[in-house]
Design a protein around this motif. Structure first.
Motif, PDB file in Angstrom:
ATOM      1  N   GLU A  85       0.817  -1.206   0.000  1.00 29.20           N
ATOM      2  CA  GLU A  85       0.000   0.000   0.000  1.00 29.20           C
ATOM      3  C   GLU A  85       0.858   1.266   0.000  1.00 29.20           C
ATOM      4  O   GLU A  85       1.975   1.261   0.514  1.00 29.20           O
ATOM      5  N   TYR A 116      -5.640  12.194  -6.187  1.00 24.88           N
ATOM      6  CA  TYR A 116      -4.771  11.847  -5.061  1.00 24.88           C
ATOM      7  C   TYR A 116      -3.306  11.869  -5.480  1.00 24.88           C
ATOM      8  O   TYR A 116      -2.944  11.423  -6.561  1.00 24.88           O
ATOM      9  N   ALA A 153      -8.420  14.724   2.325  1.00 23.65           N
ATOM     10  CA  ALA A 153      -8.550  13.321   2.726  1.00 23.65           C
ATOM     11  C   ALA A 153      -7.264  12.582   2.367  1.00 23.65           C
ATOM     12  O   ALA A 153      -6.525  12.994   1.465  1.00 23.65           O
ATOM     13  N   TYR A 207      -5.726   8.303   2.274  1.00 23.69           N
ATOM     14  CA  TYR A 207      -6.040   6.890   2.470  1.00 23.69           C
ATOM     15  C   TYR A 207      -4.859   6.029   2.011  1.00 23.69           C
ATOM     16  O   TYR A 207      -4.013   6.466   1.225  1.00 23.69           O
ATOM     17  N   TRP A 208      -4.866   4.780   2.499  1.00 22.06           N
ATOM     18  CA  TRP A 208      -3.938   3.775   1.988  1.00 22.06           C
ATOM     19  C   TRP A 208      -4.565   3.115   0.758  1.00 22.06           C
ATOM     20  O   TRP A 208      -5.729   2.740   0.784  1.00 22.06           O
TER      21      TRP A 208
END
Length: 263
Positions: free
Chosen positions: A143, A157, A225, A227-228
């Motif tokens: 990840e 992202y 935000a 995230y992995w």
């Protein structure tokens, strides 16, 4: 001789482009045919290492052409084309930002030898400004940590990044930025590559870093935000021409090869 040189044409920090979205690199004859009068003109080299110029002009509608920001051209230019266009833009910014001495207010003049503006009163030279930054891809096995930055209007992202502060090493900046932006600790920091970044004038130093501890807590100011993401389940990311895209693609390639070797 200058008639053979190409000109990067800029107005209000946007480049003159064809209707197809390609940079319009015009000869002096073509400029004269469009009645485009340069307000500012500086020499530089194009992506082929050939002599070229960047000119700043008054914005006007030209049939068959359009004005596009450099960000709009990110997906259209190769890395070397992007770098020289970014250099052209930064040269113009430097010209307009240093027309007067920041100490005494006297109008500056072009340095006789160096690429600099000079205050003849204070004897100070003003070179194009470059701000060093770090950008890092934090990884955890298969990840990687990707963040939606507040400055991005679209949900895209990317890696974490930040300016190097006075008295910091790039590695210290990396540790601080990751902790401040997402609340994580990292270790095993490895330098990968660098890239000049003209928004507005940075040198991006790219790193990999391993996750060490903590839970994701975004700062809500710079990060919307985070995230992995598994290497084979990525969201919308920057193009490979950017240092962020290169770091992500390098990680994907590394994990893909590791998965194939394990089969």
């Amino acid at each position: 001789m200058q008639d053979n040189y190409v000109h990067y044409v800029v107005a209000d920090e946007k480049f003159l482009c064809t209707e197809a979205g390609e940079l319009a690199l015009l000869s002096l004859t073509e400029l004269e045919g469009f009645s485009i009068a340069p307000q500012v003109k500086h020499a530089l080299k194009n992506h082929l290492g050939e002599a070229a110029f960047v000119i700043d002009v008054e914005a006007k509608e030209l049939a068959g052409y359009q004005w596009l920001s450099l960000r709009n051209l990110l997906d259209r230019l190769s890395e070397v084309e992007f770098q020289i266009a970014g250099r052209a833009l930064q040269i113009l910014r430097w010209h307009f930002d240093h027309q007067f001495c920041g100490r005494c207010g006297t109008p500056t003049v072009q340095h006789s030898q160096d690429f600099a503006k000079t205050c003849v009163s204070c004897k100070i030279d003003f070179y194009p400004r470059l701000s060093p930054c770090i950008i890092t891809l934090v990884t955890r096995g298969d990840e990687c940590l990707l963040a939606w930055h507040a400055r991005s209007k679209d949900e895209k992202y990317s890696c974490l990044a930040g300016f190097i502060e006075m008295g910091e090493s790039p590695e210290q900046t990396l540790v601080r930025e990751v902790r401040e932006e997402v609340g994580l600790s990292v270790d095993n920091i490895r330098y990968i590559a660098s890239q000049p970044w003209p928004f507005p004038g940075q040198l991006m130093l790219g790193y990999f870093a391993d996750y060490a501890a903590g839970d994701i807590v975004v700062d809500q100011h710079e990060i919307v935000a985070a995230y992995w993401f598994r290497y084979d389940q990525l969201p919308k990311i920057p193009p490979a021409t950017t240092i962020s895209g290169r770091l992500i693609h390098a990680f994907v390639q590394e994990r893909t090869l590791a998965a194939q070797s394990a089969e």
